[in-house]
Design a protein around this motif. Sequence first.
Motif, PDB file in Angstrom:
ATOM      1  N   ASP A 257       0.829  -1.210   0.000  1.00  0.00           N
ATOM      2  CA  ASP A 257       0.000   0.000   0.000  1.00  0.00           C
ATOM      3  C   ASP A 257       0.863   1.259   0.000  1.00  0.00           C
ATOM      4  O   ASP A 257       0.557   2.234  -0.709  1.00  0.00           O
ATOM      5  CB  ASP A 257      -0.911  -0.017   1.229  1.00  0.00           C
ATOM      6  N   LYS A 258       1.951   1.250   0.740  1.00  0.00           N
ATOM      7  CA  LYS A 258       2.860   2.401   0.810  1.00  0.00           C
ATOM      8  C   LYS A 258       3.513   2.651  -0.545  1.00  0.00           C
ATOM      9  O   LYS A 258       3.558   3.795  -1.039  1.00  0.00           O
ATOM     10  CB  LYS A 258       3.929   2.127   1.877  1.00  0.00           C
ATOM     11  N   TYR A 260       2.472   1.640  -3.496  1.00  0.00           N
ATOM     12  CA  TYR A 260       1.459   2.017  -4.484  1.00  0.00           C
ATOM     13  C   TYR A 260       1.154   3.508  -4.418  1.00  0.00           C
ATOM     14  O   TYR A 260       1.073   4.192  -5.448  1.00  0.00           O
ATOM     15  CB  TYR A 260       0.194   1.200  -4.234  1.00  0.00           C
ATOM     16  N   LYS A 261       0.984   4.028  -3.216  1.00  0.00           N
ATOM     17  CA  LYS A 261       0.659   5.451  -3.061  1.00  0.00           C
ATOM     18  C   LYS A 261       1.828   6.343  -3.445  1.00  0.00           C
ATOM     19  O   LYS A 261       1.648   7.421  -4.037  1.00  0.00           O
ATOM     20  CB  LYS A 261       0.221   5.723  -1.628  1.00  0.00           C
ATOM     21  N   HIS A 264       2.023   6.499  -7.275  1.00  0.00           N
ATOM     22  CA  HIS A 264       0.977   7.322  -7.884  1.00  0.00           C
ATOM     23  C   HIS A 264       0.902   8.712  -7.252  1.00  0.00           C
ATOM     24  O   HIS A 264      -0.083   9.436  -7.462  1.00  0.00           O
ATOM     25  CB  HIS A 264      -0.377   6.618  -7.750  1.00  0.00           C
ATOM     26  N   GLN A 266       0.297   9.785  -4.329  1.00  0.00           N
ATOM     27  CA  GLN A 266      -0.831   9.999  -3.419  1.00  0.00           C
ATOM     28  C   GLN A 266      -0.301  10.277  -2.015  1.00  0.00           C
ATOM     29  O   GLN A 266       0.790   9.825  -1.653  1.00  0.00           O
ATOM     30  CB  GLN A 266      -1.749   8.774  -3.410  1.00  0.00           C
ATOM     31  N   THR A 268       0.504   9.967   1.779  1.00  0.00           N
ATOM     32  CA  THR A 268       0.702   8.794   2.635  1.00  0.00           C
ATOM     33  C   THR A 268       0.801   9.210   4.101  1.00  0.00           C
ATOM     34  O   THR A 268       1.017  10.393   4.406  1.00  0.00           O
ATOM     35  CB  THR A 268       1.987   8.037   2.244  1.00  0.00           C
TER      36      THR A 268
END
Length: 338
Positions: A257-258, A260-261, A264, A266, A268
């Motif tokens: 998840d880390k 991926y963000k 992209h 995003q 965190t």
Amino acid sequence: MNISVVIPLLNEQESLRELHDWIARVMQSNRFSYEILFIDDGSTDGSWETICALAEENEAVKGIRFFRNYGKSQALHAGFRMTRGEVVITMDADLQDNPEEIPGLYNLITAQQYDLVSGWKKKRYDDILTKNIPSKLFNWAARKTSGLKLHDFNCGLKAYRKEVIKNIEVYGEMHRYIPVLAKNAGFTRIEEKIVQHQSRKYGKTKFGMERFIHGFLDLITIWFLSRFGKRPMHLFGALGVVMFLIGFLSAGYIGIDKLYKLYHHQPTILVTQNPWFFIALVTMIIGSQLFLAGFLGEIILRTKTNNDRYKISDILNVDVRKEEQKEGQDNIKNSIPG
């Protein structure tokens, strides 16, 4: 010798002579060769003096005296070690068990070839609220847990083939579950016989409501030991691996998840602010501890030594060396493939 009668007792001086005379009459009328083994579990009322007097009058009477009160299971264990009869009968010393049941129990063992016959006090003369109802609940739980269809696990009146009592370990408070211990040891021919129950004639009961609490706790213990006593790693190791995998997968989820963000662009948060971090941490720690518990259990199981759980003060009419030698010979015979 046909029959050994094992009688654990605590402060039952008033009933001992009457019980002895009754047993002796039954044995003589049926022409049984017998021995009566009284185990004095730390009595303070003169029970041992009565046993000594009976032993002088009747050479079939034998006695074991503990330094202090160790409990019924320890008393039975000591008695079982000293018995010489082909059939062993256990009964309580308070005259609530009827010696007239002995021939019937003996015949079930010898003629029907049962390993163990347990008495069932179908009609009881105990207090309904303090004994009968708790006893029914206790026996229901024992049936469900053990798989044995017995109505009265805690009845003191039981009969055994000699091989049964020489191959089970009665310890703690496990006297309630001797049929379960026998079943776990491979003795599966277990039967139940309705026996006559009598009201207490002298004194008062030595057991209170706490015995049912202890009984249920012991039931959990024996269930665990019967399933995992010889292989604790199968339980603790399996639970440990499951917990560790949950933690490992949770940690993997946090990392993915880390990344991926970040990829992209995003926003965190800190890893320690993510609730999955604590789930992963706790489950991995618990998993490791459970695995280690199973590992240590396996080590202890393989290195343990059996220590006496009681100290004997006096012995009457029992040749300890002879019994121990005979027990050792029986163990050697049992270890030789048929």
